[in-house]
Design a protein around this motif. Structure first.
Motif, PDB file in Angstrom:
ATOM      1  N   PHE A   1      37.178  36.089  38.986  1.00  0.00           N
ATOM      2  CA  PHE A   1      38.975  35.695  39.408  1.00  0.00           C
ATOM      3  C   PHE A   1      39.064  35.714  40.687  1.00  0.00           C
ATOM      4  O   PHE A   1      38.603  37.228  41.073  1.00  0.00           O
ATOM      5  N   PRO A   2      38.832  35.088  41.558  1.00  0.00           N
ATOM      6  CA  PRO A   2      39.762  35.041  42.667  1.00  0.00           C
ATOM      7  C   PRO A   2      40.769  36.126  43.071  1.00  0.00           C
ATOM      8  O   PRO A   2      41.556  35.970  42.455  1.00  0.00           O
ATOM      9  N   THR A   3      40.949  37.024  43.868  1.00  0.00           N
ATOM     10  CA  THR A   3      41.803  37.766  44.675  1.00  0.00           C
ATOM     11  C   THR A   3      42.248  37.934  45.374  1.00  0.00           C
ATOM     12  O   THR A   3      43.024  38.551  46.973  1.00  0.00           O
ATOM     13  N   ARG A   4      41.555  37.390  45.989  1.00  0.00           N
ATOM     14  CA  ARG A   4      41.808  36.325  47.887  1.00  0.00           C
ATOM     15  C   ARG A   4      40.717  34.774  48.328  1.00  0.00           C
ATOM     16  O   ARG A   4      39.941  34.537  47.590  1.00  0.00           O
ATOM     17  N   PHE A   5      41.655  34.290  48.892  1.00  0.00           N
ATOM     18  CA  PHE A   5      41.866  33.213  48.533  1.00  0.00           C
ATOM     19  C   PHE A   5      41.277  31.631  49.886  1.00  0.00           C
ATOM     20  O   PHE A   5      41.607  30.506  50.043  1.00  0.00           O
ATOM     21  N   ASP A   6      41.020  32.628  51.288  1.00  0.00           N
ATOM     22  CA  ASP A   6      40.560  32.229  52.406  1.00  0.00           C
ATOM     23  C   ASP A   6      39.392  30.857  51.496  1.00  0.00           C
ATOM     24  O   ASP A   6      39.441  29.684  52.043  1.00  0.00           O
TER      25      ASP A   6
END
Length: 355
Positions: A155-160
């Motif tokens: 799952f993404p922990t950063r969202f850029d």
């Protein structure tokens, strides 16, 4: 969706494995040397004893691999994995058999008929973290609701990159009847497409946990009627061409055996050639392929070959319609990634069409 999917879960340590016991009073140096020699140790008495041992292993290896190069960090991770996976904890009646240990619901959920067994401490840590994330849920800036990732699902922990895709979706003016999401993970990209009006998303993944976890998360909600899942490689069982194909592959090529353990981060040599070959037959005539990627491999000197650029120049199947980039946010002080890489890293969104 195949109801017989077998979940990926940590394999219990064999009953034939011999080990010594590690407590608060055990000599750290001798224990680490024992681990280096291929021996196993079982954490006893307190859960904290195991965490302290892993901390000491990290400190020992940081001195051994003191450089900051990307390659040296890889070597550090490889050796840490080998040593730490020889540190064990016993489970009794689906509970960790040490004092002041966390309660981990996955132990009963994933091993319903096996109440007593032994796992490595890193596996226990992974199960514990995944249980906390699953219970609490994760807030993403591009979705209205939290996602609750299943064990073993990236799952993404950063969202850029998610923001970049969301901004592209806002400007998308093509048909929204159906799309493919290749490598659905915890379902973020599929949910973004549904949020922006797509009537149907056909989502696949080679990770069985992603398919089972997302199906469980969606249940019988409206979302379950919008997103159809299939466990399999690339386009899996589906053959019909659709107007949009979305692909968020791993961003680094496999360079060592250790990389093979993390298929969410490292991609095999055949992934992109196979994807583009199959995408040719799954993309509608005026459709678009959106690939979410990063320049991380280039700036870390992992490879000089960009797999998407190579397809455009040599594949003869697709042409570039649009390329968007976005600088990533400044790294947290707690990040384990090289900060100097983060400063020059950009996420990329490539839009391709038929030649």
């Amino acid at each position: 969706m195949n109801s017989e999917i077998k979940i990926n879960k940590p394999t219990p340590v064999g009953s034939d494995i011999k080990f010594s016991t590690f407590t608060e009073n055990s000599p750290i140096g001798e224990t680490i040397k024992s681990l280096e020699n291929g021996k196993y140790v079982l954490v006893d008495e307190m859960y904290k004893n195991g965490l302290d041992l892993l901390h000491e292993i990290q400190g020992y290896l940081k001195k051994k691999f003191s450089g900051n190069s990307f390659q040296e960090q890889r070597e550090f991770r490889k050796e840490y994995r080998e040593l730490s996976h020889r540190v064990l904890i016993r489970i009794k009646e689906h509970k960790l058999d040490v004092k002041k240990a966390p309660s981990i619901g996955w132990l009963e959920k994933l091993y319903p008929s096996t109440p007593n067994f032994i796992l490595t401490l890193p596996d226990i840590q992974g199960l514990n973290s995944a249980w906390q994330w699953n219970k609490k849920g994760i807030v993403l800036p591009v979705l209205r609701n939290k996602v609750h990732p299943y064990y073993g699902v990236y799952f993404p922990t950063r969202f850029d990159h998610l923001v970049l895709f969301d901004n592209w979706l806002k400007r998308y003016e093509g048909p929204k009847k159906a799309a493919y999401d290749i490598g659905v993970g915890c379902g973020v990209l599929s949910m973004q497409m549904v949020k922006h009006g797509f009537q149907k998303v056909f989502a696949t993944d080679t990770n069985p946990n992603a398919i089972v976890g997302l199906a469980e998360f969606m249940g019988t909600t409206k979302l379950s009627r919008k997103i159809e899942l299939d466990y399999g490689n690339l386009f899996a069982k589906w053959e019909k061409p659709h107007e949009l194909i979305v692909f968020n592959p791993p961003w680094l090529p496999i360079k060592s055996d250790a990389d093979k353990y993390d298929s969410a981060i490292y991609y095999p040599e055949n992934l992109f050639p196979d994807f583009f070959k199959d995408a040719k037959n799954h993309l509608a005539e005026e459709g678009q392929i959106v690939i979410i990627f990063s320049n991380l491999a280039e700036i870390s000197d992992t490879t000089t070959e960009h797999p998407i650029q190579k397809e455009i120049e040599e594949g003869g199947r697709f042409k570039l319609e649009l390329k968007l980039t976005k600088s990533v946010k400044k790294a947290s002080d707690k990040t384990k990634r090289n900060i100097h890489l983060r400063e020059s890293e950009k996420v990329e969104l490539w839009v391709l069409k038929h030649q």
